[in-house]
Design an enzyme around this catalytic site. Structure first.
Site, PDB file in Angstrom:
ATOM      1  N   GLU A   1       0.684  -1.101   0.095  1.00  0.00           N
ATOM      2  CA  GLU A   1      -0.034  -0.147   0.096  1.00  0.00           C
ATOM      3  C   GLU A   1       0.710   1.238  -0.248  1.00  0.00           C
ATOM      4  O   GLU A   1       0.576   2.129  -0.815  1.00  0.00           O
ATOM      5  CB  GLU A   1      -1.022  -0.095   1.280  1.00  0.00           C
ATOM      6  CG  GLU A   1      -1.626   1.126   1.676  1.00  0.00           C
ATOM      7  CD  GLU A   1      -2.959   1.429   0.843  1.00  0.00           C
ATOM      8  OE1 GLU A   1      -3.249   0.317   0.087  1.00  0.00           O
ATOM      9  OE2 GLU A   1      -3.609   2.332   0.756  1.00  0.00           O
ATOM     10  N   ASP A   2       1.827   1.297   0.866  1.00  0.00           N
ATOM     11  CA  ASP A   2       2.441   2.660   1.127  1.00  0.00           C
ATOM     12  C   ASP A   2       3.923   2.549   0.600  1.00  0.00           C
ATOM     13  O   ASP A   2       4.532   3.767   0.655  1.00  0.00           O
ATOM     14  CB  ASP A   2       2.353   2.638   2.804  1.00  0.00           C
ATOM     15  CG  ASP A   2       1.126   2.949   3.206  1.00  0.00           C
ATOM     16  OD1 ASP A   2       0.241   3.424   2.528  1.00  0.00           O
ATOM     17  OD2 ASP A   2       1.151   2.640   4.457  1.00  0.00           O
TER      18      ASP A   2
END
Ligand code: MN
Length: 750
Positions: free
Chosen positions: A98-99
């Site tokens: 995700e990051d």
């Protein structure tokens, strides 16, 4: 991929942080200890290094290194949910795709598909409930969460751990984020934790959400619990003493203690019973946990029950046997309420150590005990059932989820088929729910039932222990009123589906009729035309419009009153307005297509004319916090964010919400209402009108006063330009002698 950075630490802080991170990692290893098999250590280390490296430049809002978050989530997964190595590896990696730069392919390459699938699931859910995006939870998103749940419940368990840690560390977030995350927690995560049997986590999530949404209430109860702690402890000890002696004499290996109830549940009690904190009598429950082999646990729990009731008189209506019939979420225990010292009712919960683990760790513990084989549990069949519904492409998601949410918290009843098979249904379920629960077709053709050999109608409410035989007829068809006497999500969604199908079939004719008419007028049957027609005939959707035409509920003769603009149709009275000077809230400026999503719509400004209407339920005026809601047929409706309908709209139809902002405009005035309460006084009306028309030079539309026993209540409708003006008015009115209360009116008078 790189390994963890080995550059020497340049300053002391960095050195300290590294130590802290390693300490947390070792704590995770210790928690997993007995569960680590050969090769696990290396995999776990690898996951930790990848995560630490990927997040190395990131910090949490609190300022601490980001990696502490995945580490904490992994520990919750192991220590509080009871999952093993695979899940803790996924917890460590849950935010990397995700990051950071790391892709799902990298994970697959490094760890294999088993892991990449889980992480992919986790990434998808965080996209779904994206805390960074400025949209609230959406029904479709909730469905995605549930789909992952049905595929591999571990994804949800890890997600719950993630949410729990975020809630525990919510302090450093902005107020807005705190509110948003907390309401999501109450709306989705706490009910899910409940449904999955994770009682401890559910309570903590609810308590934390309350702490941020209603800090005053939370502090008051927490303070109350603290102040009464000594008395409570004394009472609990007194209560426990004779029971403890008797248990020891009978040779039990046990644990007995009093446990305060969760703040949130005390709050619900105060609210539903309308009582103060001091009046809530059951602030705690007594728990007795016995160590006993599985084959003896039922018998032993009842022995403990009889020991307890030898000392204290039980209330017969409050005996709950969840051992013979576990709850749908797998919960097993014996609950009783007895009259303790001083005539106080006290709840006693009796469980074996195995049942206790299930009560605390829910689903995960449940698997652990199932591994030895055995039949499909209620939880498994619930998951299968969920999968069935979600995989049915015809289910209307929004409807289903609203119904489904009701399913999450309800109490259950147990009923039987003629062959003795047990079915679990929510309390309040009817014969028709039962029929749909067995099979959709059986439900659709149900004309009645025999309950305990007696003939009953479809709407008959079932009780635990009933034996139910469904009676069908091939001529039967579901009808609209059926929706009123079913409670299960399955029955509701199936009935709605049948009705819609039926409507669609009939509507085909209506559609053909309409098409012929429009062709004749030289108008294209476009979305715009359909919207125009839906609006005119007051139908929520084209399907409803076709249906009404087919059953000749509406007159197409009216079409001749429409004007034709190119190949478009314009309803009478909806001609384009170019000049919006002096616009009233019902007037409609030029139409502009509005798509759902996050774009900002500025309205009320003459350069940007958009079709909008102000919601009647909350009557927003410039200066209020508002949002736009895209309706089918009536264009954009503007609601106040504190409108009584807002929460439901935002939560269920987030995709139809558009951000809206008021443009500065002093040319348009809006109708708004104020309610005042005060002491009856001869001059009061004079004073009020003086303020409105004299001091503030506002345009008043109506004033109605009702007085009784020396107290008067008045509703004033005025035209204002914005919130500031309305506030000024309220302020001035409140300052008048004898006025006790001034508040904004939410619903239009008359
Ligand atoms: Mn996270």
């Amino acid at each position: 991929m790189q390994t963890v950075a080995t550059t020497p630490a340049y300053n002391k802080n960095e050195e300290e942080e590294k130590k802290l991170i390693l300490r947390e990692y070792r704590a995770l290893l210790r928690a997993l200890k007995q569960r680590l098999k050969k090769g696990d250590r290396i995999l776990l280390r690898r996951a930790f290094e990848i995560a630490a490296d990927a997040h190395k430049d990131m910090r949490r809002k609190s300022g601490e290194p980001y990696i502490l978050h995945p580490l904490a989530v992994a520990r919750i997964v192991v220590e509080e949910i009871g999952l093993g190595v695979t899940s803790s590896i996924c917890a460590l990696l849950h935010d990397v795709v995700e990051d950071t730069e790391i892709t799902i392919e990298d994970i697959e390459h490094e760890f294999g598909t088993r892991y990449s699938k889980l992480i992919d699931g986790l990434t998808k859910i965080s996209n779904v409930v994206d805390l960074k995006a400025d949209t609230t939870i959406q029904a479709e998103n909730f469905r995605k969460i549930l789909l992952t749940l049905a595929e591999d419940p571990r994804v949800i368990l890890i997600k719950l751990a993630d949410r729990l840690h975020n809630m525990r560390t919510l302090e450093s977030m902005s107020r807005e984020k705190q509110l948003k995350i907390s309401s999501e927690t109450t709306y989705i995560y706490a009910p899910l934790a409940h449904r999955l049997g994770l009682y401890e986590i559910k309570s903590e999530l609810e308590d934390l959400a309350l702490k941020y949404t209603q800090p005053d209430v939370y502090t008051e109860i927490a303070q109350g619990l603290k102040e009464t702690k000594r008395d409570r402890t004394r009472y609990i000890n007194e209560f426990i003493k004779p029971v403890k002696e008797e248990l020891q004499n009978s040779g039990f290996d046990f644990d007995i203690y009093g446990r305060p109830k969760a703040i949130h549940s005390i709050y619900s009690k105060m609210r539903t019973k309308q009582v103060e904190f001091d009046e809530v009598y059951d602030l705690f429950a007594i728990r007795i946990i016995i160590n006993t082999p599985p084959e003896r646990e039922k018998e032993d729990c009842w022995k403990v029950y009889s020991i307890v009731t030898n000392s204290y008189r039980p209330s017969p209506e409050r005996l709950r046997d969840w051992i013979s019939m576990p709850k749908g979420n797998g919960y097993e225990a014996l609950h009783t309420t007895v009259m303790g010292p001083g005539g106080r009712w006290v709840e006693v919960q009796i469980r074996s150590a195995r049942m206790n683990e299930i009560a605390e760790k829910g689903l995960a513990a449940h698997w652990k005990y199932k591994e030895g084989g055995g039949q499909e549990s209620k939880l498994d069949s619930w998951l299968h059932h969920l999968q069935d519904i979600l995989n049915n492409p015809d289910t209307d998601t929004i409807d289903f989820l609203q119904d489904f949410k009701l399913d999450l918290f309800t109490e259950e009843i147990y009923v039987y088929t003629p062959t003795g098979e047990m079915r679990v249904l929510p309390k309040g379920a009817t014969a028709l729910d039962f029929a749909f629960d067995i099979h959709s077709e059986l439900g659709a053709q149900c004309i009645g039932a025999k309950v305990n050999y007696k003939l009953v109608p479809l709407s008959h409410q079932l009780q635990t222990g009933d034996q139910v035989e469904v009676i069908t007829s091939s001529k039967q068809k579901p009808s609209e009123d059926w929706l009123e006497f079913v409670t299960t999500a399955k029955a509701k969604s199936r009935i709605k589906y049948y009705l819609k199908e039926e409507k669609r079939k009939i509507g085909e004719d209506g559609k053909a009729i309409l098409k012929r008419k429009l062709d004749h007028m030289g108008v294209k049957m476009s979305q715009q035309t359909l919207n125009e027609l839906c609006h005119y005939y007051k139908k929520p959707s084209p399907l409803d419009l076709y249906y009404a035409i087919a059953v000749s509920n509406i007159e197409l003769k009216d079409l001749k009153n429409f004007s034709v603009n190119g190949d478009k149709l314009v309803a009478p009275g909806r001609e384009l307005k170019q000049d919006i000077k002096g616009l009233q809230h019902e007037d409609i400026p030029k139409q502009k297509t509005i798509k759902g999503g996050g774009e900002l719509i500025i309205f009320g400004e003459s350069s940007d004319k958009i079709l909008y209407k102000l919601a009647q339920c909350c009557q927003p005026i410039p200066g209020d916090d508002v949002f736009g809601f895209v309706t089918s047929g009536e264009g954009l409706k503007i609601h106040r964010t504190d409108c009584p309908n807002a929460a439901q709209l935002l939560a269920n139809y987030g995709h139809r919400v558009v951000k809206t902002k008021w443009a500065k405009n002093k040319e348009i005035s809006f109708l708004s209402g104020v309610r005042i309460v005060g002491l009856d006084d001869v001059g009061v009306i004079q004073k009020i009108t003086n303020i409105i028309s004299g001091d503030l030079k506002m345009n008043m539309r109506s004033l109605s006063i009702d007085s009784k026993d020396g107290v008067f209540e008045g509703n004033i409708m005025v035209y204002v330009h914005d919130r500031e003006e309305l506030d000024a008015l309220c302020h001035k009115l409140a300052a008048l002698d004898g006025i006790n209360k001034v508040e904004r009116l939410n619903v239009q008078e008359g």
